[in-house]
Design a protein around this motif. Structure first.
Motif, mmCIF file in Angstrom:
data_model
loop_
_atom_site.group_PDB
_atom_site.id
_atom_site.type_symbol
_atom_site.label_atom_id
_atom_site.label_comp_id
_atom_site.label_asym_id
_atom_site.label_seq_id
_atom_site.Cartn_x
_atom_site.Cartn_y
_atom_site.Cartn_z
ATOM 1 N N LEU A 74 6.267 21.637 -15.052
ATOM 2 C CA LEU A 74 7.877 20.666 -15.000
ATOM 3 C C LEU A 74 8.337 20.562 -13.587
ATOM 4 O O LEU A 74 8.981 19.467 -13.402
ATOM 5 N N ALA A 75 8.136 21.524 -12.842
ATOM 6 C CA ALA A 75 8.925 21.460 -11.323
ATOM 7 C C ALA A 75 8.247 21.955 -10.343
ATOM 8 O O ALA A 75 8.400 23.219 -9.872
ATOM 9 N N PRO A 76 7.266 21.735 -10.107
ATOM 10 C CA PRO A 76 6.412 22.159 -8.991
ATOM 11 C C PRO A 76 6.730 22.419 -7.636
ATOM 12 O O PRO A 76 6.804 23.546 -7.019
ATOM 13 N N ASP A 77 8.033 21.705 -7.329
ATOM 14 C CA ASP A 77 8.845 22.022 -5.974
ATOM 15 C C ASP A 77 9.435 23.392 -6.167
ATOM 16 O O ASP A 77 9.440 24.144 -5.133
ATOM 17 N N MET A 78 10.039 23.503 -7.376
ATOM 18 C CA MET A 78 10.625 24.644 -7.628
ATOM 19 C C MET A 78 9.815 25.883 -7.484
ATOM 20 O O MET A 78 10.037 27.049 -7.113
ATOM 21 N N LEU A 107 6.538 29.481 -1.075
ATOM 22 C CA LEU A 107 5.729 28.262 -0.271
ATOM 23 C C LEU A 107 6.676 27.054 -0.152
ATOM 24 O O LEU A 107 7.628 27.004 -0.770
ATOM 25 N N PRO A 108 6.130 26.169 0.873
ATOM 26 C CA PRO A 108 7.199 25.006 1.134
ATOM 27 C C PRO A 108 6.723 23.993 -0.183
ATOM 28 O O PRO A 108 5.582 24.167 -0.622
ATOM 29 N N PRO A 109 7.540 23.027 -0.440
ATOM 30 C CA PRO A 109 7.313 22.096 -1.494
ATOM 31 C C PRO A 109 5.739 21.569 -1.299
ATOM 32 O O PRO A 109 5.507 21.255 -0.107
ATOM 33 N N PRO A 110 4.992 21.223 -2.405
ATOM 34 C CA PRO A 110 3.692 20.930 -2.136
ATOM 35 C C PRO A 110 3.786 19.332 -1.699
ATOM 36 O O PRO A 110 4.621 18.582 -2.061
ATOM 37 N N SER A 111 2.825 19.090 -0.878
ATOM 38 C CA SER A 111 2.542 17.685 -0.623
ATOM 39 C C SER A 111 2.104 16.963 -1.788
ATOM 40 O O SER A 111 1.690 17.503 -2.833
ATOM 41 N N PRO A 112 2.297 15.567 -1.925
ATOM 42 C CA PRO A 112 1.771 14.748 -2.920
ATOM 43 C C PRO A 112 0.202 15.290 -3.510
ATOM 44 O O PRO A 112 -0.058 14.971 -4.679
ATOM 45 N N ASP A 113 -0.434 15.416 -2.517
ATOM 46 C CA ASP A 113 -1.892 15.740 -2.788
ATOM 47 C C ASP A 113 -2.108 17.118 -3.615
ATOM 48 O O ASP A 113 -3.229 17.259 -4.303
ATOM 49 N N TYR A 114 -1.035 17.990 -3.565
ATOM 50 C CA TYR A 114 -1.359 19.362 -4.420
ATOM 51 C C TYR A 114 -0.566 19.270 -5.469
ATOM 52 O O TYR A 114 -0.384 20.399 -5.893
ATOM 53 N N VAL A 115 0.366 18.342 -5.868
ATOM 54 C CA VAL A 115 1.246 18.216 -6.866
ATOM 55 C C VAL A 115 0.439 18.624 -8.076
ATOM 56 O O VAL A 115 0.431 19.330 -9.010
ATOM 57 N N LEU A 116 -0.709 17.840 -8.302
ATOM 58 C CA LEU A 116 -1.493 17.766 -9.421
ATOM 59 C C LEU A 116 -1.961 19.054 -9.482
ATOM 60 O O LEU A 116 -2.276 19.715 -10.698
ATOM 61 N N PRO A 117 -2.784 19.633 -8.533
ATOM 62 C CA PRO A 117 -3.362 20.931 -8.647
ATOM 63 C C PRO A 117 -2.438 22.338 -9.135
ATOM 64 O O PRO A 117 -2.691 23.029 -9.790
ATOM 65 N N LEU A 118 -1.170 21.987 -8.616
ATOM 66 C CA LEU A 118 -0.391 22.989 -8.864
ATOM 67 C C LEU A 118 -0.006 22.941 -10.415
ATOM 68 O O LEU A 118 0.285 23.871 -11.181
ATOM 69 N N ARG A 119 0.203 21.575 -11.084
ATOM 70 C CA ARG A 119 0.542 21.653 -12.420
ATOM 71 C C ARG A 119 -0.727 21.870 -13.245
ATOM 72 O O ARG A 119 -0.468 22.483 -14.239
ATOM 73 N N MET A 120 -1.906 21.612 -12.928
ATOM 74 C CA MET A 120 -2.987 22.059 -13.349
ATOM 75 C C MET A 120 -3.238 23.632 -13.531
ATOM 76 O O MET A 120 -3.455 24.128 -14.719
ATOM 77 N N LEU A 121 -2.685 24.407 -12.458
ATOM 78 C CA LEU A 121 -2.824 25.772 -12.410
ATOM 79 C C LEU A 121 -1.686 26.416 -13.299
ATOM 80 O O LEU A 121 -2.065 27.389 -14.167
ATOM 81 N N GLY A 122 -0.626 25.669 -13.370
ATOM 82 C CA GLY A 122 0.673 25.997 -14.294
ATOM 83 C C GLY A 122 -0.032 25.883 -15.672
ATOM 84 O O GLY A 122 0.464 26.880 -16.461
#
Length: 131
Positions: free
Chosen positions: A25-29, A36-51
């Protein structure tokens, strides 16, 4: 009946909910929580998938907590999942800087592995009914 072992898996489910939900829901948080620093737009989807995967593992802990005997084999899958996180984190830590928060999270997974193994060792498998 609630036992210490079922409480362990309810706690593991809550832990995964608290880790996985922010990633979805809040990959930056979530990145900030991991140091880690906020994910770049390219890494938001993989971070959400991991979640999402972490949340699915959490659901498996709910199933285990509700019926330890029937779901006993699933505990081994969870051990494999947690050990893979520990191994990947250790490998990354050897080659590059890994945030302390990430290492601590992997250490938490290692503690869960030890607790899951204790559950398997101390809670005998149910005996199959003979005909």
């Amino acid at each position: 009946m609630v036992t210490r072992w079922s409480l362990l898996f309810w706690f593991a489910a809550l832990f995964n909910l608290l880790v996985g939900l922010p990633m979805v829901l809040a990959p930056d948080m979530a990145a900030g929580m991991m140091g880690l620093p906020p994910p770049s737009p390219d890494y938001v989807l993989p971070l959400r998938m991991l979640g999402a995967c972490i949340l699915v593992f959490g659901l498996s802990y709910v199933l285990i907590a509700r019926d330890l005997d029937r779901m006993r084999p699933v505990i081994w899958l969870n051990i494999a999942g947690k050990l893979s996180v520990v191994a990947l984190t250790a490998h990354a830590a050897l080659g590059a800087g890994v945030p302390q928060d990430t290492i601590m999270a992997a250490g938490g997974d290692l503690l869960f592995v030890a607790a899951f193994l204790a559950c398997l060792a101390r809670r005998p498998a149910p005996r199959a009914d003979s005909p």
